[in-house]
Design an enzyme around this catalytic site. Structure first.
Site, PDB file in Angstrom:
ATOM      1  NE  ARG A  71      -5.078  -3.190  26.393  1.00 38.72           N
ATOM      2  CZ  ARG A  71      -4.552  -2.436  27.350  1.00 38.72           C
ATOM      3  NH1 ARG A  71      -5.287  -2.107  28.404  1.00 38.72           N
ATOM      4  NH2 ARG A  71      -3.311  -2.007  27.257  1.00 38.72           N
TER       5      ARG A  71
ATOM      6  CB  SER B 137       2.788  -4.411  17.387  1.00 33.31           C
ATOM      7  OG  SER B 137       3.761  -4.422  18.405  1.00 33.31           O
TER       8      SER B 137
ATOM      9  CB  ILE C 203      -0.982   0.032   1.192  1.00 32.25           C
ATOM     10  CG1 ILE C 203      -0.238  -0.010   2.534  1.00 32.25           C
ATOM     11  CG2 ILE C 203      -1.994  -1.099   1.078  1.00 32.25           C
ATOM     12  CD1 ILE C 203      -1.132   0.211   3.746  1.00 32.25           C
TER      13      ILE C 203
ATOM     14  CE1 TYR D 263      -1.271   0.184  14.903  1.00 31.81           C
ATOM     15  CE2 TYR D 263      -2.325   0.426  17.043  1.00 31.81           C
ATOM     16  CZ  TYR D 263      -2.352  -0.038  15.739  1.00 31.81           C
ATOM     17  OH  TYR D 263      -3.457  -0.701  15.275  1.00 31.81           O
TER      18      TYR D 263
ATOM     19  CB  SER E  28      -6.283   1.492  16.643  1.00 28.94           C
ATOM     20  OG  SER E  28      -5.727   1.016  17.853  1.00 28.94           O
TER      21      SER E  28
END
Length: 340
Positions: free
Chosen positions: A234, A103, A79, A166, A142
Site C-alpha cells: 500500500r 472499510s 448525512i 465500498y 478513495s
C-alpha cells in the site's frame, strides 16, 4: 501539554487566505481525518468551523477541546437526512465532506448501509451544498476506485472494475460529482485517499485498519495477524498529508470543472515491511501470524501524485517512516493514560 497539541504545533500553513472571514463545514468532523482537518482550521483562525457527525464511527473526544470555543459548532446529525444537511450548510462558505462508512469488509458484510451512507448521504451533502451556493466542496474519494486495474503507479484517468461494494459507492460519488459539475456548474474536488493513517485512528472494532491494529499489538505485546503472505502493498499516507490536500484544494485557483486527485506519498510498503518498521520503532520482537487473504482487497496500490502537485500544489511533507514514528508516539500517550 496535550499530545494532540504537540503534533498540531508542528503543522505547516497550506493557505494564504485570511480564514477569519470564512465558515467551514466538516462532515464527519468528529472522525479520524475530519477531526484533524478541524484542528488545522481552528489552529489557523477560521471564523466558523461547524461539524456534522452522527458519531457512528467518530468520537466526541476528538473535538472535545473545541466545544467551548465560540467559533466551533457541533451538530449531531446524519448525512442520510437531507434536512440535517441543509441546516448544516447555513452560513457556510466551504465544505469538507469526510463523512462515510469506510472499510471493504464492512461493505461486504452490509452493502445496504454502506450504500445508504456513502451514496445517498453523499448526494444529500452535494445537493445541499449546491443549493447553499457554497464556494467550494472537497470530498473524500478513495483509491479503492482503481479496482482491478493492474497498472502501477495509479493515475487518475485509468481505473478498473470495482472489487467491493465500498469501491462501488466511492466511484458513484465521483460520477455524481461529475454530473453536478456538468449540469449545474457546481465544481467539486474528490481526493482519492491512499490508506491514510495517524493520530486518532481507532484500533477497536471489527473493521479497524491495519496500522492502528499493528501498533496496538506491538505496544501490548500481542501477536498481530497479517492477511495473506504479507506482500500485499500500500501507499500508506500520514494524515497530515491528507489535511494539506484538503486545504490546498479548497483554495486552488483556476479549477473550473470537477477534478479527482490522488492523495498519497508515492511510496510502496508491503505488510511485512510495515510490521518490521513498527516492531523496530516499538522495540518488540514478536513475529506475526499469517492467515487467509481478505475478500475484495486490492493486491498492490501505489499512487502517481503528479496531478495533485500540478493542480493544487500538493507536496506531501511526512514520509511513511516519519509518519509511523509520530503515530506510534501518539498511541504511546494514549495507552499511558494521557488525555487525548
Amino acid at each position: 501539554m496535550h499530545v494532540c497539541n504537540l503534533i498540531l504545533m508542528k503543522r505547516q500553513k497550506y493557505h494564504r487566505q485570511y480564514l477569519r472571514k470564512f465558515g467551514f463545514l466538516v462532515t464527519g468532523g468528529a472522525g479520524f481525518i475530519g477531526s484533524n482537518i478541524v484542528d488545522y482550521l481552528l489552529h489557523h483562525g477560521a471564523g466558523k468551523v461547524r461539524v456534522l457527525d452522527n458519531f457512528s464511527t467518530g468520537s466526541i473526544d476528538n473535538v472535545a477541546d473545541y466545544l467551548h470555543l465560540p467559533e466551533f459548532e457541533l451538530i449531531e446529525g446524519d448525512i442520510r437526512d437531507i434536512k440535517s444537511c441543509r441546516l448544516a450548510m447555513r452560513g457556510i462558505d466551504y465544505v469538507l465532506h469526510q463523512a462515510a462508512l469506510g472499510s471493504v469488509p464492512r461493505s461486504i458484510e452490509d452493502p445496504i448501509t454502506s450504500n445508504e451512507v456513502n451514496v445517498s448521504g453523499f448526494l444529500n451533502v452535494l445537493e445541499a451544498a449546491k443549493e447553499a451556493r457554497v464556494k467550494k466542496m472537497v470530498y473524500a474519494a478513495s483509491s479503492s476506485t482503481y479496482g482491478d486495474h493492474p497498472g502501477l503507479p495509479k493515475v487518475e484517468h485509468k481505473i478498473g472494475q470495482p472489487l467491493s461494494p465500498y469501491a462501488v459507492t466511492k466511484y458513484t460519488n465521483e460520477l455524481y460529482a461529475q454530473v453536478y459539475s456538468g449540469i449545474y456548474g457546481f465544481h467539486t474536488i474528490g481526493l482519492r485517499y491512499f490508506n491514510v493513517f495517524g493520530p486518532r485512528q481507532n484500533p477497536k472494532g471489527p473493521y479497524a485498519a491495519v496500522i492502528p491494529l499493528f501498533i496496538e499489538a506491538a505496544l501490548k505485546g500481542q501477536q498481530p495477524y497479517i492477511n495473506g503472505d504479507g506482500k500485499t502493498s500500500r501507499d500508506f499516507t500520514y494524515v497530515e498529508n491528507a489535511v494539506q490536500a484538503n486545504i490546498r484544494s479548497l483554495f486552488a485557483p483556476g479549477i473550473t470543472q470537477h477534478e479527482v486527485l490522488n492523495v498519497a506519498v508515492g511510496e510502496s510498503t508491503n505488510l511485512n515491511q510495515l510490521w518490521k518498521a513498527i516492531a523496530e520503532i516499538t522495540g518488540t520482537r514478536i513475529t506475526p501470524t499469517y492467515r487467509a487473504e481478505r475478500k475484495g482487497d486490492v493486491r498492490h496500490s501505489l499512487a502517481d501524485i503528479k496531478k495533485a502537485k500540478k493542480l493544487i500544489g500538493y507536496d506531501p511533507q511526512i514520509p511513511f517512516r516519519r509518519g509511523i514514528e509520530m503515530t506510534v508516539a501518539w498511541y504511546k500517550h494514549a495507552y499511558s493514560g494521557a488525555v487525548l
